[in-house]
Design a protein around this motif. Structure first.
Motif, PDB file in Angstrom:
ATOM      1  N   LEU A 107       0.868  -1.181   0.000  1.00  0.00           N
ATOM      2  CA  LEU A 107       0.000   0.000   0.000  1.00  0.00           C
ATOM      3  C   LEU A 107       0.904   1.230   0.000  1.00  0.00           C
ATOM      4  N   CYS A 108       1.034   1.846  -1.151  1.00  0.00           N
ATOM      5  CA  CYS A 108       2.045   2.875  -1.359  1.00  0.00           C
ATOM      6  C   CYS A 108       1.798   4.121  -0.502  1.00  0.00           C
ATOM      7  N   GLY A 109       2.838   4.535   0.192  1.00  0.00           N
ATOM      8  CA  GLY A 109       2.856   5.807   0.897  1.00  0.00           C
ATOM      9  C   GLY A 109       1.640   6.059   1.754  1.00  0.00           C
ATOM     10  N   PRO A 110       0.884   7.142   1.477  1.00  0.00           N
ATOM     11  CA  PRO A 110      -0.248   7.513   2.334  1.00  0.00           C
ATOM     12  C   PRO A 110      -1.422   6.547   2.241  1.00  0.00           C
ATOM     13  N   ALA A 111      -1.412   5.611   1.279  1.00  0.00           N
ATOM     14  CA  ALA A 111      -2.527   4.663   1.162  1.00  0.00           C
ATOM     15  C   ALA A 111      -2.670   3.828   2.426  1.00  0.00           C
ATOM     16  N   THR A 112      -1.561   3.561   3.119  1.00  0.00           N
ATOM     17  CA  THR A 112      -1.643   2.841   4.393  1.00  0.00           C
ATOM     18  C   THR A 112      -2.409   3.648   5.428  1.00  0.00           C
ATOM     19  N   ASP A 113      -2.110   4.938   5.531  1.00  0.00           N
ATOM     20  CA  ASP A 113      -2.803   5.794   6.501  1.00  0.00           C
ATOM     21  C   ASP A 113      -4.275   5.970   6.131  1.00  0.00           C
ATOM     22  N   LEU A 114      -4.556   6.089   4.830  1.00  0.00           N
ATOM     23  CA  LEU A 114      -5.944   6.202   4.386  1.00  0.00           C
ATOM     24  C   LEU A 114      -6.721   4.938   4.732  1.00  0.00           C
ATOM     25  N   THR A 115      -6.061   3.784   4.594  1.00  0.00           N
ATOM     26  CA  THR A 115      -6.712   2.508   4.921  1.00  0.00           C
ATOM     27  C   THR A 115      -6.988   2.403   6.412  1.00  0.00           C
ATOM     28  N   LEU A 116      -6.035   2.799   7.222  1.00  0.00           N
ATOM     29  CA  LEU A 116      -6.251   2.770   8.679  1.00  0.00           C
ATOM     30  C   LEU A 116      -7.420   3.670   9.052  1.00  0.00           C
ATOM     31  N   ASN A 117      -7.479   4.843   8.437  1.00  0.00           N
ATOM     32  CA  ASN A 117      -8.572   5.760   8.718  1.00  0.00           C
ATOM     33  C   ASN A 117      -9.912   5.190   8.259  1.00  0.00           C
ATOM     34  N   CYS A 118      -9.890   4.491   7.144  1.00  0.00           N
ATOM     35  CA  CYS A 118     -11.108   3.917   6.586  1.00  0.00           C
ATOM     36  C   CYS A 118     -11.648   2.791   7.461  1.00  0.00           C
ATOM     37  N   CYS A 119     -10.743   1.954   7.979  1.00  0.00           N
ATOM     38  CA  CYS A 119     -11.162   0.756   8.730  1.00  0.00           C
ATOM     39  C   CYS A 119     -11.339   1.015  10.217  1.00  0.00           C
ATOM     40  N   VAL A 120     -10.510   1.864  10.777  1.00  0.00           N
ATOM     41  CA  VAL A 120     -10.514   2.081  12.232  1.00  0.00           C
ATOM     42  C   VAL A 120     -10.919   3.524  12.485  1.00  0.00           C
ATOM     43  N   SER A 121     -12.091   3.879  12.076  1.00  0.00           N
ATOM     44  CA  SER A 121     -12.561   5.255  12.196  1.00  0.00           C
ATOM     45  C   SER A 121     -13.527   5.391  13.357  1.00  0.00           C
ATOM     46  N   GLU A 122     -13.596   6.586  13.868  1.00  0.00           N
ATOM     47  CA  GLU A 122     -14.499   6.876  14.970  1.00  0.00           C
ATOM     48  C   GLU A 122     -15.823   7.446  14.439  1.00  0.00           C
ATOM     49  N   ASN A 123     -16.892   7.194  15.205  1.00  0.00           N
ATOM     50  CA  ASN A 123     -18.204   7.796  14.927  1.00  0.00           C
ATOM     51  C   ASN A 123     -18.741   7.461  13.536  1.00  0.00           C
ATOM     52  N   ARG A 124     -18.473   6.233  13.068  1.00  0.00           N
ATOM     53  CA  ARG A 124     -19.081   5.781  11.820  1.00  0.00           C
ATOM     54  C   ARG A 124     -19.866   4.510  12.106  1.00  0.00           C
ATOM     55  N   GLU A 125     -21.158   4.635  12.208  1.00  0.00           N
ATOM     56  CA  GLU A 125     -22.014   3.504  12.528  1.00  0.00           C
ATOM     57  C   GLU A 125     -22.475   2.810  11.246  1.00  0.00           C
ATOM     58  N   GLY A 126     -22.737   1.508  11.366  1.00  0.00           N
ATOM     59  CA  GLY A 126     -23.383   0.795  10.275  1.00  0.00           C
ATOM     60  C   GLY A 126     -22.470  -0.066   9.437  1.00  0.00           C
ATOM     61  N   LYS A 127     -21.149   0.082   9.565  1.00  0.00           N
ATOM     62  CA  LYS A 127     -20.290  -0.756   8.754  1.00  0.00           C
ATOM     63  C   LYS A 127     -19.919  -2.018   9.524  1.00  0.00           C
ATOM     64  N   GLY A 128     -19.322  -2.992   8.816  1.00  0.00           N
ATOM     65  CA  GLY A 128     -18.897  -4.216   9.470  1.00  0.00           C
ATOM     66  C   GLY A 128     -17.803  -3.944  10.482  1.00  0.00           C
ATOM     67  N   GLU A 129     -17.589  -4.904  11.337  1.00  0.00           N
ATOM     68  CA  GLU A 129     -16.575  -4.759  12.383  1.00  0.00           C
ATOM     69  C   GLU A 129     -15.266  -5.373  11.916  1.00  0.00           C
ATOM     70  N   ILE A 130     -14.192  -4.592  11.977  1.00  0.00           N
ATOM     71  CA  ILE A 130     -12.899  -5.116  11.573  1.00  0.00           C
ATOM     72  C   ILE A 130     -12.357  -6.053  12.652  1.00  0.00           C
ATOM     73  N   LYS A 131     -11.922  -7.236  12.236  1.00  0.00           N
ATOM     74  CA  LYS A 131     -11.370  -8.229  13.149  1.00  0.00           C
ATOM     75  C   LYS A 131      -9.848  -8.202  13.171  1.00  0.00           C
ATOM     76  N   GLY A 132      -9.263  -7.797  12.078  1.00  0.00           N
ATOM     77  CA  GLY A 132      -7.806  -7.746  12.002  1.00  0.00           C
ATOM     78  C   GLY A 132      -7.365  -7.174  10.671  1.00  0.00           C
ATOM     79  N   LEU A 133      -6.066  -6.922  10.559  1.00  0.00           N
ATOM     80  CA  LEU A 133      -5.526  -6.390   9.309  1.00  0.00           C
ATOM     81  C   LEU A 133      -4.095  -6.846   9.103  1.00  0.00           C
ATOM     82  N   ALA A 134      -3.698  -6.899   7.856  1.00  0.00           N
ATOM     83  CA  ALA A 134      -2.319  -7.213   7.479  1.00  0.00           C
ATOM     84  C   ALA A 134      -1.975  -6.349   6.279  1.00  0.00           C
ATOM     85  N   ILE A 135      -1.087  -5.365   6.485  1.00  0.00           N
ATOM     86  CA  ILE A 135      -0.756  -4.396   5.446  1.00  0.00           C
ATOM     87  C   ILE A 135       0.754  -4.386   5.236  1.00  0.00           C
ATOM     88  N   ALA A 136       1.172  -4.674   4.006  1.00  0.00           N
ATOM     89  CA  ALA A 136       2.581  -4.545   3.641  1.00  0.00           C
ATOM     90  C   ALA A 136       2.806  -3.114   3.179  1.00  0.00           C
TER      91      ALA A 136
END
Length: 441
Positions: free
Chosen positions: A279-308
């Motif tokens: 996940l090139c450069g800022p794409a890792t940070d964007l992914t973390l923000n997308c999956c582990v975000s605050e105050n976003r109801e209704g999406k699935g629950e993340i169980k884990g992640l593996a990002i190179a």
């Protein structure tokens, strides 16, 4: 000879390399070029504001915007329920800093300030970064891929297969991926399975052609996968994946920066794993923000992640997820951007050997500093050029580890057990950091 010079002067001065002569046309009265080759008469082209990958005539720009074939794609994307402009971007008011700007800021430094910055980053590294553990794991489930006995319709490159297998091996070892259970998918040959609420889906970010998901689906009993990618690719694994009757597949063509997982109806209420290979450069940070975000109801629950992670030189302060960590260790925005530029040194060297020791190889930088301290002639470019490649590479890895350590600590602070490991040897890929985490119970 004078006749030849006169003949040349009466011709257009544009050189035709294939014919190895000047253009034979007569030049314009006010120019040394003919009408075909006169630079001032050439219409100006500008990037299309809808899709900068192509250019248009400036005079036709307004008309082109209404007819651009990409406009329909943009309009269709913006109408999707999962599209939310820049929702994962972080500080949207912060400007993006180009690699050229980062380089320019470093090259403006005087020699003493340059070495002071190097020393500061080395000191930060020694105080906050732990030695990364080698974790090259190939699960038994992936053996057939490593032996080249997988789907023959897909391109096979051993170095990529090794990386994919080790990512899955680390996920299995860390407890976020279960071995294949043949009983769980029995009886699904003739129909697509119904995805149950207790099934764990897989969301691959920056999926590209989808080969990581292809291996995962082939070796593990996943029933639902999502491929997130902003570009269009040929030779995708999608056709092969759709032939798997036990698998439900969705590909979303969207930038991670604009992806709101709450709007993906088929993911609502379903636990999922997030994956990403390089996940090139800022794409890792964007992914973390997308999956582990605050105050976003209704999406699935993340169980884990593996990002190179990779391409740290592209990282941006505006996107970086753990600015507090950087500020606490004394690195400001400008120093962070300098550190990201230094990180490119890690991939410039010879990585045929896996014996590059950061702690040992960094010491000769002090010798270089002493040799250069008394002279500013030639500027920073000469100073950098005189640092041996292996020492630059070692320092580049230091910068990468500091950036990824901030991400690691952010995950731990937000309810995850997390590790940062080297998942393949340097000889396979110098971009060998794997950020792996699972949600605490």
């Amino acid at each position: 000879m004078s006749g030849e010079l006169e003949a040349t002067a009466s011709r257009c001065h544009f050189w035709l390399p294939n014919k190895r002569r000047h253009c034979a046309n007569t030049p314009l009265p006010s120019s040394v070029y003919c009408g075909n080759h006169n630079p001032s008469s050439a219409p100006r082209r500008v990037p299309c504001p809808i899709d900068p990958s192509h250019t248009v005539l400036q005079d036709s720009l307004e008309l082109h915007i209404k007819r651009c074939p990409y406009k329909k794609q943009v309009d269709a994307l913006e109408a999707k329920p999962y599209y939310s402009k820049s929702i994962n971007s972080g500080d949207s008011d912060e400007p993006t800093v180009s690699s050229a700007d980062k380089r320019g800021s470093i090259h403006k430094l005087v020699t003493s300030d340059f070495w002071g910055l190097i020393s500061k980053i080395k000191s930060v590294h020694s105080s906050v970064v732990q030695v990364l553990r080698d974790s090259y794991l190939v699960p038994e489930s992936c053996e057939k891929w490593l032996k080249g006995q997988s789907n023959k319709s897909l391109p096979y490159q051993e170095k990529h297969v090794v990386q994919q297998a080790s990512i899955l091996g680390n996920m299995e070892s860390f407890g976020i991926l279960q071995k294949e259970n043949t009983e769980a998918i029995e009886g699904t040959e003739n129909s697509k399975p119904e995805v149950r609420k207790d099934d764990v889906a897989v969301v691959e970010f920056g999926a590209g052609r989808g080969y990581l998901t292809q291996m995962l689906a082939d070796c593990y009993s996943v029933r639902k996968v999502f491929l997130i990618e902003r570009r269009s690719y040929k030779l995708k694994a999608d056709r092969s994946l759709r032939q798997n009757e036990s698998l439900a597949l969705e590909r979303l063509r969207i930038d991670i920066e604009d992806l709101n997982l709450c709007g993906v109806d088929s993911l609502k209420g379903i636990p999922y794993l997030a994956t990403g290979k390089h996940l090139c450069g800022p794409a890792t940070d964007l992914t973390l923000n997308c999956c582990v975000s605050e105050n976003r109801e209704g999406k699935g629950e993340i169980k884990g992640l593996a990002i190179a992670t990779c391409c740290h030189h592209l990282c941006q302060w505006k996107h970086y997820k753990n600015k507090k960590f950087l500020l606490d260790i004394g690195l400001n925005k400008e120093e962070f951007h300098a550190m990201t530029w230094f990180s490119s040194w890690a991939v410039d060297g010879d990585h045929s050997s896996d014996d590059l020791s950061i702690q040992d190889e960094a010491k000769p930088l002090e010798v270089c500093e002493k040799n250069e301290a008394d002279s500013d002639s030639g500027g920073i470019e000469r100073v950098i050029r005189n640092i041996p490649a292996i020492e630059r590479a070692a320092f580049g890895f230091m910068c990468k580890e500091i950036i990824d350590t901030g991400r690691l600590l952010w995950l731990k602070e937000n309810g995850f057990d997390a590790q940062l490991v080297c998942y393949v040897p340097l000889s396979i890929s110098p971009e060998n950091h794997l950020l792996i985490a699972k949600k605490r119970s």
